[in-house]
Scaffold this active site. Sequence first.
Site, mmCIF file in Angstrom:
data_model
loop_
_atom_site.group_PDB
_atom_site.id
_atom_site.type_symbol
_atom_site.label_atom_id
_atom_site.label_comp_id
_atom_site.label_asym_id
_atom_site.label_seq_id
_atom_site.Cartn_x
_atom_site.Cartn_y
_atom_site.Cartn_z
ATOM 1 N N LYS A 189 14.747 -19.441 33.389
ATOM 2 C CA LYS A 189 15.712 -18.411 33.831
ATOM 3 C C LYS A 189 17.042 -19.064 34.237
ATOM 4 C CE LYS A 189 17.472 -14.475 34.970
ATOM 5 N NZ LYS A 189 18.345 -14.540 36.060
ATOM 6 N N GLU A 196 24.227 -17.649 29.793
ATOM 7 C CA GLU A 196 24.937 -16.394 30.132
ATOM 8 C C GLU A 196 26.386 -16.699 30.552
ATOM 9 O OE1 GLU A 196 22.748 -13.581 32.787
ATOM 10 O OE2 GLU A 196 24.439 -13.901 34.129
#
Length: 447
Positions: A189, A196
Site C-alpha cells: 500500500k 499515486e
Amino acid sequence: MNNLSSLGIIGLGTMGSALSENLMNNKISISVFNRENENEKMVVKNFIKKNKRFKFLRGYNNLFQFINSLKKPRNVILLIPPGKIIDTLIKDLIPILERNDLIIDCGNSFYKDSIKREKLLKKSKIEFLDCGISGGEEGARNGPSLMIGGNKKNFKRIFPFFKKISAKDLQKNECCAHMGGMGSGHFVKMIHNGIEYGEMQLIVETFSVLNLKYSYPEIIRFFEKLNTSIDNSFLLKSTISILKEKRSSGKYVVDEILDEAETNGTGLWASIEGLNLNQSNSIMISSLLARTLSSNKALRKKYNLERSSSKLKIDLDNIQKAFYISKCLNHYQGFQIIHKAKVDFKWNINLSEIARIWTNGCIIKSELMSEISTFLKKDEDSLKTILTFGINSNLALLSFSAAFNYWISLTSEKSNANIIQAQRDFFGNHGFRNKNTNSIVSFPWTK
Ligand code: 6PG
C-alpha cells in the site's frame, strides 16, 4: 438483538464510517467503537442515528463492552491514523482480548511498525494482519482494493468478509488478495501511494504544459479524450471533475486553492524505502520534491521572477505519448521496488496479482515491461519534445524529467559509473570491479 457481531470496527473517521457502511450493506453484523473526547464528541451516537436502518449495528464508547459484543474468536478492524495512537490502542486491547482473537490494521501504518506489533501481540497469542486499503472514501463505501499481509490462515479467516466488500475486477474477481508475510500489506500500500504521488504529479505537469496554450474547457476536453484511451484512470477522471467545478460567479474552484501541496507521509516512506532497497524510484521522489517545493509559497513569492512564455509549439498527440510513457515508467519503478522487497524480505508476493487488484485489469504490469519497452522506444521523442517545450517555457517538469532520465538510463547498456568508481577509489581507496577480470581491485592513482 442478542446475537454477537461478526466484526468490530475501531475508528469512525471518514474511512472507518465508509467501510462500516459497506460491511452493513453486505449484511455483515458489526460493532463500532470510537473514543469520546473534546475533539470527537457524539461520533458513535451520530453514526448509529445515521445508520438506524441497519438492524445488525451496535455502537460503543467503552472498549470493554465493544470487545464483549463480538463473536469469538473476535475479529477487530482498526481504521485509525498511523503512529503512536495504534500502539496505545493495542496496549489497551491486549488485556481484554483473548487467545486467537484477530486484529486487522487497515490504516496506512508503516510496515515496519506492523512487523513490531505482530511480535508484541504474539506474546499474548493474539493474531494480527496488516491490510492496505485503497480507493479513498468512495472505495471504502462501495468497494476498495485490499492488500493483506500476514499469516495465510488469518487471511483465510477474514477473506469471506472482505471478499464481499471489495471492488471487483473485469472478470468479477475480488480486488482483495494476500500479499505475503507480515508487513507486506502495508508495504504494498505504501508503494501504491508512491505511485499515486507520481501519477498525480504527471497529470498536474500535463495540465501545466497544456495551460500555457489552452483554456480550462479545452484542457478538460483533452483529458476526457485521454480518459477514453489506455490512459483512463481514477486519478484522471477525478482531475476532470475537479477542473470542471465552478462557483456561481463562473470562477473555477481550483483557482481558489492555495498552491501548497500537503502529504500524509506515505510518499516519503515509499521514496525512502525504495532507496533503501537500492531502487531508482525517481518519479515518486520527483513528485514528492514537487510537493515539497510547492509547500513554501512565501519563499516562492519572495523570489518570483516574471518570464516570457515559449514560442515553441507542442501537439496534443505528443503530450499524450509523453504522459503515457511516464505513467508506465512510474508503475514500473513501483513494481521494481515490490519485486526487490519480495526477494529481500522473502515475501511470497505475486506481482501480477497486485496489478490485478489495483487496476481492474490494467496492462501496466512489470512482467509486461519487456514487451512495453519496444513499444515505448517508438514514442520516446515525445518526452524530449515535452521537456524542450517545458525548458523553453520556464516550466518545472520534475516528474517528466525524472521519467526521461530514468528511461534513458534504463535502456542504455553503458553508463558513466566507471568514473564514479574511479573517483571513489581515488580519494577513498574503495576499489572497483575490473570488467575484464571481474575482480575487485584498487589503482595507485597519481595524486
Ligand atoms: C488510497 C489513498 C489514500 C490517501 C493517501 C493520501 O489509496 O485510498 O492512497 O490512502 O489518499 O493517504 O496521501 P497524502 O495525504 O500523502 O497525499
